[in-house]
Design an enzyme around this catalytic site. Sequence first.
Site, PDB file in Angstrom:
ATOM      1  N   ASP A  89       0.840  -1.184   0.000  1.00  0.00           N
ATOM      2  CA  ASP A  89       0.000   0.000   0.000  1.00  0.00           C
ATOM      3  C   ASP A  89       0.890   1.255   0.000  1.00  0.00           C
ATOM      4  O   ASP A  89       1.832   1.336  -0.773  1.00  0.00           O
ATOM      5  CB  ASP A  89      -0.952  -0.047   1.204  1.00  0.00           C
ATOM      6  CG  ASP A  89      -2.128   0.912   1.077  1.00  0.00           C
ATOM      7  OD1 ASP A  89      -3.111   0.549   0.407  1.00  0.00           O
ATOM      8  OD2 ASP A  89      -2.052   2.034   1.607  1.00  0.00           O
ATOM      9  N   TYR A 100      -3.992  10.996   1.303  1.00  0.00           N
ATOM     10  CA  TYR A 100      -4.552  10.858  -0.044  1.00  0.00           C
ATOM     11  C   TYR A 100      -4.632  12.215  -0.740  1.00  0.00           C
ATOM     12  O   TYR A 100      -4.302  12.343  -1.926  1.00  0.00           O
ATOM     13  CB  TYR A 100      -5.942  10.214   0.025  1.00  0.00           C
ATOM     14  CG  TYR A 100      -5.901   8.732   0.291  1.00  0.00           C
ATOM     15  CD1 TYR A 100      -6.033   7.811  -0.741  1.00  0.00           C
ATOM     16  CD2 TYR A 100      -5.713   8.242   1.586  1.00  0.00           C
ATOM     17  CE1 TYR A 100      -5.988   6.448  -0.509  1.00  0.00           C
ATOM     18  CE2 TYR A 100      -5.660   6.881   1.836  1.00  0.00           C
ATOM     19  CZ  TYR A 100      -5.796   5.988   0.788  1.00  0.00           C
ATOM     20  OH  TYR A 100      -5.733   4.641   1.029  1.00  0.00           O
ATOM     21  N   HIS A 159      -4.625  -7.911  -0.257  1.00  0.00           N
ATOM     22  CA  HIS A 159      -3.893  -6.674  -0.040  1.00  0.00           C
ATOM     23  C   HIS A 159      -3.090  -6.664   1.264  1.00  0.00           C
ATOM     24  O   HIS A 159      -2.014  -6.075   1.322  1.00  0.00           O
ATOM     25  CB  HIS A 159      -4.903  -5.513  -0.036  1.00  0.00           C
ATOM     26  CG  HIS A 159      -4.282  -4.159  -0.024  1.00  0.00           C
ATOM     27  ND1 HIS A 159      -3.570  -3.655  -1.090  1.00  0.00           N
ATOM     28  CD2 HIS A 159      -4.277  -3.184   0.934  1.00  0.00           C
ATOM     29  CE1 HIS A 159      -3.158  -2.437  -0.806  1.00  0.00           C
ATOM     30  NE2 HIS A 159      -3.569  -2.121   0.423  1.00  0.00           N
TER      31      HIS A 159
END
Length: 296
Positions: free
Chosen positions: A81, A218, A274
Amino acid sequence: KKAILLLHGWPGSIWEFNKFIPLMQNQTTLDEYGIVCPSLPGYGFSGAPNIEGYNTVAMAGTMKRLMEKLGYESYVVQGGDWGSMVAQSMAYLDPSPLIGLHLNFFPCTFSPGHFLREEFQIRFWDDEGSRERARKSRDIAAILSQIGYLHQQATKPETTGHALSDSPAGMCAWISEKFQSWSDPSLPLGDKFNTQDILTNCMIYWATNSITSSMRLYKEQFHSDEAMAVYNLRVTLPVALSLFPHEIFPPADAQIRTRFRNIVLFQKHETGGHFAALENPDLLLGDLVEFIKRVQ
């Protein structure tokens, strides 16, 4: 002094490595390596950045300074990630102390200058698994169904953050849904992860009040030309890639070959998603150990 730097992402935390680190300590191949597992800035037990523009490139500089302060002269970086993007940024900023990168998340875009070559390789050279990943990368409807969170966090992280900071049940739902969606969706969450691990991971965000600052990354990332340019650069350091079938945004093999120019190990697993360090620590560690044996 040598070390292995473990970097998590969102909505994970250092708890992702809860099972992984004890397994590392039982590996004789890794006896000469220290283990460093920090919370990313703005996550969990690390303070929130108080300056604008603190993206993965800035984080890479922070991690580099951390390793210098700890006295490590060379190290391997393992990341998934955001941790993967920080690791790659470290390679661009200063590759000299890096032995190599071990990544279990490595999305690639089709490179404009290599588009036709990549398409040709996918169609006539790559295996069916690679072609299927290429098809998924162009399924706009499927992609849109999975990135609502990304759009919200990249545009209005404070709005969502204040709401989640006021509701432990809401925050737990926001985080836990990702653990369900980004692993085998056909199985219940409790069949893939220990419930206590999910709750502990959520509790780290809740107790430190860091859900808002974690989501702010983000916005900082996707509003920075500098940070986004990292996706178009080539990685020339030795790299190990661990691909799990339920990973989000898995690239085709041709894209991977274009992006990573010194692939020492590329392992395609048959199970997992993930959150590899938490879901399949044995498989991920096996790849890391094999990679270190080869680069040594």
